[in-house]
Design a protein around this motif. Structure first.
Motif, PDB file in Angstrom:
ATOM      1  N   ILE A 153       0.836  -1.195   0.000  1.00 44.73           N
ATOM      2  CA  ILE A 153       0.000   0.000   0.000  1.00 44.73           C
ATOM      3  C   ILE A 153       0.876   1.251   0.000  1.00 44.73           C
ATOM      4  N   ILE A 154       1.949   1.214   0.780  1.00 50.57           N
ATOM      5  CA  ILE A 154       2.882   2.348   0.797  1.00 50.57           C
ATOM      6  C   ILE A 154       3.509   2.542  -0.573  1.00 50.57           C
ATOM      7  N   ARG A 155       3.894   1.453  -1.231  1.00 49.41           N
ATOM      8  CA  ARG A 155       4.469   1.571  -2.577  1.00 49.41           C
ATOM      9  C   ARG A 155       3.432   2.098  -3.564  1.00 49.41           C
ATOM     10  N   GLY A 156       2.166   1.714  -3.363  1.00 53.04           N
ATOM     11  CA  GLY A 156       1.116   2.263  -4.217  1.00 53.04           C
ATOM     12  C   GLY A 156       0.974   3.754  -4.051  1.00 53.04           C
ATOM     13  N   LEU A 157       1.049   4.228  -2.810  1.00 56.13           N
ATOM     14  CA  LEU A 157       0.980   5.669  -2.570  1.00 56.13           C
ATOM     15  C   LEU A 157       2.180   6.382  -3.186  1.00 56.13           C
ATOM     16  N   ASP A 158       3.325   5.719  -3.187  1.00 58.99           N
ATOM     17  CA  ASP A 158       4.501   6.333  -3.823  1.00 58.99           C
ATOM     18  C   ASP A 158       4.324   6.419  -5.334  1.00 58.99           C
ATOM     19  N   LEU A 159       3.633   5.445  -5.929  1.00 60.23           N
ATOM     20  CA  LEU A 159       3.309   5.561  -7.358  1.00 60.23           C
ATOM     21  C   LEU A 159       2.476   6.809  -7.609  1.00 60.23           C
ATOM     22  N   ALA A 160       1.543   7.092  -6.690  1.00 59.73           N
ATOM     23  CA  ALA A 160       0.735   8.315  -6.827  1.00 59.73           C
ATOM     24  C   ALA A 160       1.625   9.552  -6.755  1.00 59.73           C
ATOM     25  N   ARG A 161       2.595   9.531  -5.847  1.00 54.27           N
ATOM     26  CA  ARG A 161       3.527  10.663  -5.725  1.00 54.27           C
ATOM     27  C   ARG A 161       4.299  10.873  -7.020  1.00 54.27           C
ATOM     28  N   GLN A 162       4.616   9.779  -7.699  1.00 55.92           N
ATOM     29  CA  GLN A 162       5.347   9.849  -8.968  1.00 55.92           C
ATOM     30  C   GLN A 162       4.444  10.169 -10.156  1.00 55.92           C
ATOM     31  N   LYS A 163       3.162  10.336  -9.912  1.00 53.47           N
ATOM     32  CA  LYS A 163       2.174  10.572 -10.978  1.00 53.47           C
ATOM     33  C   LYS A 163       2.073   9.370 -11.919  1.00 53.47           C
ATOM     34  N   ARG A 164       2.261   8.177 -11.373  1.00 50.71           N
ATOM     35  CA  ARG A 164       2.173   6.955 -12.163  1.00 50.71           C
ATOM     36  C   ARG A 164       0.983   6.098 -11.755  1.00 50.71           C
ATOM     37  N   LEU A 165       0.132   6.615 -10.876  1.00 51.48           N
ATOM     38  CA  LEU A 165      -1.039   5.874 -10.414  1.00 51.48           C
ATOM     39  C   LEU A 165      -2.300   6.642 -10.767  1.00 51.48           C
ATOM     40  N   THR A 166      -3.213   5.964 -11.469  1.00 52.35           N
ATOM     41  CA  THR A 166      -4.536   6.514 -11.736  1.00 52.35           C
ATOM     42  C   THR A 166      -5.536   5.813 -10.837  1.00 52.35           C
ATOM     43  N   CYS A 167      -6.195   6.563  -9.976  1.00 52.08           N
ATOM     44  CA  CYS A 167      -7.229   6.024  -9.101  1.00 52.08           C
ATOM     45  C   CYS A 167      -8.574   6.159  -9.805  1.00 52.08           C
ATOM     46  N   VAL A 168      -9.170   5.024 -10.110  1.00 45.33           N
ATOM     47  CA  VAL A 168     -10.426   4.978 -10.853  1.00 45.33           C
ATOM     48  C   VAL A 168     -11.581   4.929  -9.865  1.00 45.33           C
ATOM     49  N   SER A 169     -12.612   5.709 -10.126  1.00 45.86           N
ATOM     50  CA  SER A 169     -13.796   5.706  -9.284  1.00 45.86           C
ATOM     51  C   SER A 169     -14.959   5.132 -10.082  1.00 45.86           C
ATOM     52  N   GLY A 170     -15.167   3.817  -9.952  1.00 47.58           N
ATOM     53  CA  GLY A 170     -16.225   3.166 -10.713  1.00 47.58           C
ATOM     54  C   GLY A 170     -15.716   2.578 -12.012  1.00 47.58           C
ATOM     55  N   ASP A 171     -16.594   2.412 -12.978  1.00 44.56           N
ATOM     56  CA  ASP A 171     -16.233   1.837 -14.270  1.00 44.56           C
ATOM     57  C   ASP A 171     -15.522   2.872 -15.134  1.00 44.56           C
ATOM     58  N   LEU A 172     -14.662   2.376 -16.018  1.00 43.17           N
ATOM     59  CA  LEU A 172     -13.927   3.250 -16.933  1.00 43.17           C
ATOM     60  C   LEU A 172     -13.818   2.576 -18.284  1.00 43.17           C
ATOM     61  N   ALA A 173     -14.429   3.171 -19.306  1.00 39.78           N
ATOM     62  CA  ALA A 173     -14.337   2.653 -20.669  1.00 39.78           C
ATOM     63  C   ALA A 173     -13.055   3.141 -21.328  1.00 39.78           C
ATOM     64  N   ASP A 174     -12.460   2.270 -22.127  1.00 39.19           N
ATOM     65  CA  ASP A 174     -11.284   2.617 -22.921  1.00 39.19           C
ATOM     66  C   ASP A 174     -10.146   3.171 -22.068  1.00 39.19           C
ATOM     67  N   ALA A 175      -9.824   2.463 -20.994  1.00 41.95           N
ATOM     68  CA  ALA A 175      -8.601   2.798 -20.252  1.00 41.95           C
ATOM     69  C   ALA A 175      -7.408   2.710 -21.190  1.00 41.95           C
ATOM     70  N   LEU A 176      -7.405   1.710 -22.030  1.00 42.01           N
ATOM     71  CA  LEU A 176      -6.657   1.660 -23.291  1.00 42.01           C
ATOM     72  C   LEU A 176      -7.701   1.388 -24.367  1.00 42.01           C
ATOM     73  N   PRO A 177      -7.423   1.690 -25.617  1.00 42.21           N
ATOM     74  CA  PRO A 177      -8.439   1.465 -26.656  1.00 42.21           C
ATOM     75  C   PRO A 177      -8.949   0.026 -26.652  1.00 42.21           C
ATOM     76  N   GLY A 178     -10.244  -0.138 -26.426  1.00 48.19           N
ATOM     77  CA  GLY A 178     -10.852  -1.461 -26.423  1.00 48.19           C
ATOM     78  C   GLY A 178     -10.700  -2.217 -25.122  1.00 48.19           C
ATOM     79  N   ILE A 179     -10.189  -1.573 -24.080  1.00 44.00           N
ATOM     80  CA  ILE A 179     -10.038  -2.227 -22.778  1.00 44.00           C
ATOM     81  C   ILE A 179     -10.779  -1.414 -21.727  1.00 44.00           C
ATOM     82  N   ASP A 180     -11.756  -2.049 -21.072  1.00 50.36           N
ATOM     83  CA  ASP A 180     -12.616  -1.375 -20.100  1.00 50.36           C
ATOM     84  C   ASP A 180     -12.371  -1.931 -18.698  1.00 50.36           C
TER      85      ASP A 180
END
Length: 296
Positions: A145-172
């Motif tokens: 969890i701490i390493r995950g928070l560090d990913l956020a500090r590095q701007k490498r973590l996207t926190c999704v709230s609910g469903d997300l279409a096309d996180a990559l093209p064709g991947i939901d």
């Protein structure tokens, strides 16, 4: 026209895992082999993964020993079996924060990570609780969890709230709140852009462990399909069953298109190859022009 190739890559396993942890209510029914795997998705100019395993050091190794994990191999070794290096991974979808799914983020230095906001926030909350409530942390390494928070500090973590279409093209991405974990996520790969469900694949994370969670136990079942939830959940069995229904709907109720990565029988339904290290590579589908990684 298929946009993505999908492989399930085994990186370790538990040879004797209580069946009751895999199938709710399967008490005193012995043990099953539980492969530990992650998924590689390649195509459309991307090399992505669903989950990353664990790093076999410190508290992660303690948890692995506790669960009886054997034959661990690093992502570099496992990915080499399909001709990929960890540095090539550009996107990682974390289904949930249990140690065997979220415990190896440091091995993917160029990847951007996606996780449900509720998942990482609630594990942070759970870490703050008194020790008498620590059952919820049974399969979680607080260091992850701490390493995950560090990913956020590095701007490498996207926190999704609910469903997300096309996180990559064709991947939901889809959320299943308060099910196996607080904010478990499952992934749909839409390989046929011209059709809604004809060539969809669902990567179930731990919302489904084995085929029997979708298809029933096969004994004394008077319906064609009976959902039986997994045995381990911090949320409710109701939410697990409804998540299974949502996944099945996504593939027009074709059960073989919902992929449970802890299922040792995947190799009986899909082409596979046993590597020299005793771990399986299972080939779910191939993008147009992609070469098979399991053909002899």
């Amino acid at each position: 026209m298929s946009q993505y190739s999908i492989w399930v890559l085994e990186y370790s396993y538990v040879t004797k895992y209580h069946k009751s942890g895999v199938i709710y209510g399967a008490h005193n029914q012995g043990f099953v082999k539980l492969p530990y795997c992650y998924v590689l998705i390649k195509g459309n100019g991307h090399v992505a993964m669903v989950d990353v395993g664990y790093n076999n050091t410190d508290y992660g190794k303690h948890l692995a020993d506790k669960f009886g994990v054997e034959n661990w191999h690093s992502p570099r070794e496992v990915l080499a079996g399909v001709g990929v290096k960890p540095e090539e991974i550009d996107t990682v979808f974390i289904t949930h924060a249990h140690f065997d799914h979220f415990g190896n983020v440091e091995d993917f230095p160029n990847a951007k990570f996606f996780i449900q906001e509720r998942e990482i926030a609630k594990w942070t909350w759970a870490m703050s609780l008194p020790d008498r409530l620590r059952w919820m942390m049974t399969a979680v390494d607080p260091g992850d969890i701490i390493r995950g928070l560090d990913l956020a500090r590095q701007k490498r973590l996207t926190c999704v709230s609910g469903d997300l279409a096309d996180a990559l093209p064709g991947i939901d991405l889809h959320v299943a709140q308060d099910s196996h974990t607080f904010g478990s996520m499952w992934v749909t790969v839409r390989n046929d852009a011209a059709s809604r469900t004809a060539d969809n694949w669902v990567l179930a994370g731990d919302l489904v462990y084995v085929f029997d969670n979708i298809e029933g136990s096969g004994a004394n079942v008077d319906v064609d399909t009976l959902y039986v939830p997994v045995g381990l959940a911090v949320g409710s069995q109701e939410n697990l069953v409804m998540a299974t229904e949502a996944m099945m709907k996504e593939v027009d109720y074709e059960a073989r298109r919902v992929i449970p990565i802890h299922e040792e029988r995947l190799s009986q339904r899909f082409p596979s190859r046993l590597m020299e290290n005793g771990l399986l590579v299972t080939e779910i589908c191939l993008a147009d022009g992609e070469t098979s990684k399991v053909a002899s």
